[in-house]
Design an enzyme around this catalytic site. Sequence first.
Site, PDB file in Angstrom:
ATOM      1  N   GLU A  43      18.471  -1.183  23.389  1.00 54.68           N
ATOM      2  CA  GLU A  43      19.204  -1.434  24.630  1.00 54.68           C
ATOM      3  C   GLU A  43      19.611  -2.909  24.655  1.00 54.68           C
ATOM      4  OE1 GLU A  43      16.886  -1.346  28.243  1.00 54.68           O
ATOM      5  OE2 GLU A  43      18.520  -0.474  29.384  1.00 54.68           O
ATOM      6  N   LYS A 113      22.856   5.808  31.286  1.00 54.77           N
ATOM      7  CA  LYS A 113      21.462   5.734  31.747  1.00 54.77           C
ATOM      8  C   LYS A 113      21.322   6.207  33.191  1.00 54.77           C
ATOM      9  CE  LYS A 113      17.638   2.313  31.820  1.00 54.77           C
ATOM     10  NZ  LYS A 113      17.374   0.860  31.920  1.00 54.77           N
ATOM     11  N   CYS A 156      15.453   3.483  27.417  1.00 56.44           N
ATOM     12  CA  CYS A 156      14.459   2.582  28.002  1.00 56.44           C
ATOM     13  C   CYS A 156      13.623   3.186  29.141  1.00 56.44           C
ATOM     14  CB  CYS A 156      15.152   1.301  28.451  1.00 56.44           C
ATOM     15  SG  CYS A 156      14.044  -0.098  28.706  1.00 56.44           S
TER      16      CYS A 156
END
Length: 270
Positions: A43, A113, A156
Amino acid sequence: MKSYLAAAVQMTSLPNLEKNLIQAEELIDLAVRRGAELVALPENFSFLGDEHEKLAQAETIAAASEKFLKTMAQRFQVTLLGGGFPVPVGNGKVYNTALLIDPSGAELARYEKVHLFDVNVPDGNTYQESGTVLAGIQLPPMHPSKELGNLGLSVCYDVRFPELYRHLAQMGAEVLFVPAAFTAFTGKDHWQVLLQARAIENTCYVLAPAQTGRHYAMRQTHGHAMVIDPWGMVLADAGNEPGVAIAAIEPSRLEQVRRQMPSLQHRVFL
Ligand SMILES: O=C(O)CNC(=O)[C@H](CS)NC(=O)CCC(=O)C(=O)O
């Protein structure tokens, strides 16, 4: 699915697009020289800095990141994941976007995300990702590959939400990407445990590229990019320095673990 080597890249990205892309290229080169056919970048690989600085440069970062991923995939003839970079949405915010590219430079999968890191970390840092990022609203894609296995995307903080990985497993995922910029504070206690849990409960390989070290101001990340097998064993760990964690993805191992531990078939609450 064949046997092949996969690489989780570990970087110390800075608030400097050009420098980051040079570092990323060197590490992709290293991974390929060691034989990797699937390479994943963390990321924020192309920019890790102040959220508002990131927003101001988002157009440039988005265009350069996408072009970089396509160029590198073609040049090195690998399948390449860009683990997360800002893509402008149009209302002054960005999607934190992960992009999977094939060796011809074609886009295979894209994921925005979903879970944003709005957390007051007890080390004194406050993270308010939703201040600049718009949350994606689609479940992550699973890209089916006859050669590399079925590849599931995530980013993440998603790693704390097991239902997302269960969805990917239900779609048939065999390799789960978890590209991250985990904080040093949470990472020391949670990172490896969470990754192993996702691997074990879904009997999947986990490929987790990471950010490491000091980036800017007080931002420090945990490192330990890793490759984990479907039994939960850590096959490779990049430690604290920039580098690569490389390990073999073996269809025979996947099949063996799923035979020994058929928990995916025993789900009651789908
Ligand atoms: O640090 C930075 O500036 C860059 N970090 C990021 O861009 C992202 C969103 S703020 N970090 C995470 O999601 C960390 C999750 C995490 O660390 C956890 O779940 O514990």
